[in-house]
Design a protein around this motif. Structure first.
Motif, PDB file in Angstrom:
ATOM      1  N   THR A 139       0.846  -1.198   0.000  1.00  0.00           N
ATOM      2  CA  THR A 139       0.000   0.000   0.000  1.00  0.00           C
ATOM      3  C   THR A 139       0.882   1.248   0.000  1.00  0.00           C
ATOM      4  O   THR A 139       0.618   2.205  -0.732  1.00  0.00           O
ATOM      5  N   LEU A 140       1.929   1.221   0.803  1.00  0.00           N
ATOM      6  CA  LEU A 140       2.865   2.343   0.850  1.00  0.00           C
ATOM      7  C   LEU A 140       3.533   2.540  -0.507  1.00  0.00           C
ATOM      8  O   LEU A 140       3.636   3.668  -0.997  1.00  0.00           O
ATOM      9  N   GLU A 185       2.345   1.739  -3.440  1.00  0.00           N
ATOM     10  CA  GLU A 185       1.348   2.291  -4.367  1.00  0.00           C
ATOM     11  C   GLU A 185       1.214   3.801  -4.192  1.00  0.00           C
ATOM     12  O   GLU A 185       1.141   4.543  -5.175  1.00  0.00           O
ATOM     13  N   GLU A 186       1.179   4.261  -2.945  1.00  0.00           N
ATOM     14  CA  GLU A 186       1.071   5.698  -2.680  1.00  0.00           C
ATOM     15  C   GLU A 186       2.344   6.431  -3.093  1.00  0.00           C
ATOM     16  O   GLU A 186       2.285   7.532  -3.635  1.00  0.00           O
ATOM     17  N   GLU A 226       4.311   5.544  -5.455  1.00  0.00           N
ATOM     18  CA  GLU A 226       4.321   5.557  -6.912  1.00  0.00           C
ATOM     19  C   GLU A 226       3.557   6.778  -7.447  1.00  0.00           C
ATOM     20  O   GLU A 226       3.966   7.395  -8.433  1.00  0.00           O
ATOM     21  N   GLU A 227       2.471   7.137  -6.767  1.00  0.00           N
ATOM     22  CA  GLU A 227       1.707   8.326  -7.171  1.00  0.00           C
ATOM     23  C   GLU A 227       2.495   9.602  -6.903  1.00  0.00           C
ATOM     24  O   GLU A 227       2.450  10.537  -7.691  1.00  0.00           O
ATOM     25  N   GLN A 228       3.196   9.646  -5.781  1.00  0.00           N
ATOM     26  CA  GLN A 228       3.938  10.844  -5.391  1.00  0.00           C
ATOM     27  C   GLN A 228       5.262  10.990  -6.137  1.00  0.00           C
ATOM     28  O   GLN A 228       5.752  12.099  -6.325  1.00  0.00           O
ATOM     29  N   THR A 272      -0.851   5.535   6.164  1.00  0.00           N
ATOM     30  CA  THR A 272      -0.122   5.486   4.896  1.00  0.00           C
ATOM     31  C   THR A 272       0.318   6.885   4.482  1.00  0.00           C
ATOM     32  O   THR A 272       1.468   7.084   4.081  1.00  0.00           O
ATOM     33  N   SER A 273      -0.571   7.862   4.594  1.00  0.00           N
ATOM     34  CA  SER A 273      -0.193   9.231   4.194  1.00  0.00           C
ATOM     35  C   SER A 273       0.906   9.776   5.094  1.00  0.00           C
ATOM     36  O   SER A 273       1.794  10.496   4.616  1.00  0.00           O
ATOM     37  N   VAL A 299       4.125   8.145   3.885  1.00  0.00           N
ATOM     38  CA  VAL A 299       4.568   8.767   2.638  1.00  0.00           C
ATOM     39  C   VAL A 299       5.216  10.112   2.942  1.00  0.00           C
ATOM     40  O   VAL A 299       6.296  10.426   2.419  1.00  0.00           O
ATOM     41  N   CYS A 310       3.164  16.219   0.238  1.00  0.00           N
ATOM     42  CA  CYS A 310       2.572  15.266  -0.707  1.00  0.00           C
ATOM     43  C   CYS A 310       1.735  16.022  -1.729  1.00  0.00           C
ATOM     44  O   CYS A 310       1.095  17.014  -1.397  1.00  0.00           O
ATOM     45  N   ARG A 357      -1.587  16.023  -4.058  1.00  0.00           N
ATOM     46  CA  ARG A 357      -2.915  15.374  -4.084  1.00  0.00           C
ATOM     47  C   ARG A 357      -3.683  15.875  -5.252  1.00  0.00           C
ATOM     48  O   ARG A 357      -3.598  16.905  -5.754  1.00  0.00           O
TER      49      ARG A 357
END
Length: 183
Positions: free
Chosen positions: A15-16, A18-19, A21-23, A165-166, A169, A181, A183
């Motif tokens: 999960t971390l 995946e997050e 990867e977005e950031q 998770t946030s 990150v 981060c 968003r």
């Protein structure tokens, strides 16, 4: 940077990733050896046997070697994960860590950062009833010892992350000098 996310099972590593990867859009994610081996046709025992963890250790080292000098890579797990499982396995007497250390050290030197996701006091992931919580805790403790006590003299830069998770990150981005981060 080359970053590996490590920790026992069901602590939120994937999960971390995946997050992250977005950031970190410029980063490429390398899936964990278990999933890659399954895709390649490897059949794991249930529960995993010592050979299953050895195979994952081999594959993890291959991934680090194959990626060589590639930058901006996020690895879901690294050889340290499998050392943790091998050293706590019921058949660990059959595992000679010294036999593997030179190659483990060599492959780990290709990483810039290891992010450790520990079990937290209030577990963030629901653990299925069929899983052995004792094994999970032993692997977590073994990994923390390997990372922070450094008995194998690996000399890794390690960041332990905690919270949601946030929050995790944000801790990584701050460590990387990336600040807030997106968003």
């Amino acid at each position: 940077m080359r970053i590996a996310v490590t920790g026992t099972h069901r602590v939120g590593k994937s999960t971390l990733i995946e997050e992250l990867e977005e950031q970190l859009a410029e980063y490429r994610v390398i899936d964990e050896p278990y999933h890659l081996l399954e895709e390649e046709g490897y059949e794991f025992a249930s529960p995993p046997c010592l050979e299953d963890f050895l195979e994952q250790l081999r594959r993890s080292m291959e991934l680090l070697e194959e990626e060589g000098s590639a930058r901006n890579v996020l690895f879901d797990r690294c050889p340290l994960d499998f050392l943790g499982y091998l050293l706590t396995h019921e058949d660990s007497d059959s595992f000679d860590v010294e036999e593997w250390l030179a190659r483990v050290r060599s492959t780990l030197q290709t990483l810039d950062l290891v992010v450790f996701v520990p079990i937290e006091e209030r577990d963030r992931i629901r653990i299925p009833a069929h899983e052995d919580p004792r094994l999970r805790a032993e692997v977590d403790e073994k990994l923390a010892g390997i990372l922070f006590d450094d008995p194998f003299e690996l000399g890794m830069e390690v960041l332990s992350v905690h919270g949601s998770t946030s929050a995790r990150v944000a801790q990584i981005l701050e460590h990387l000098g990336r600040g807030e981060c997106r968003r």
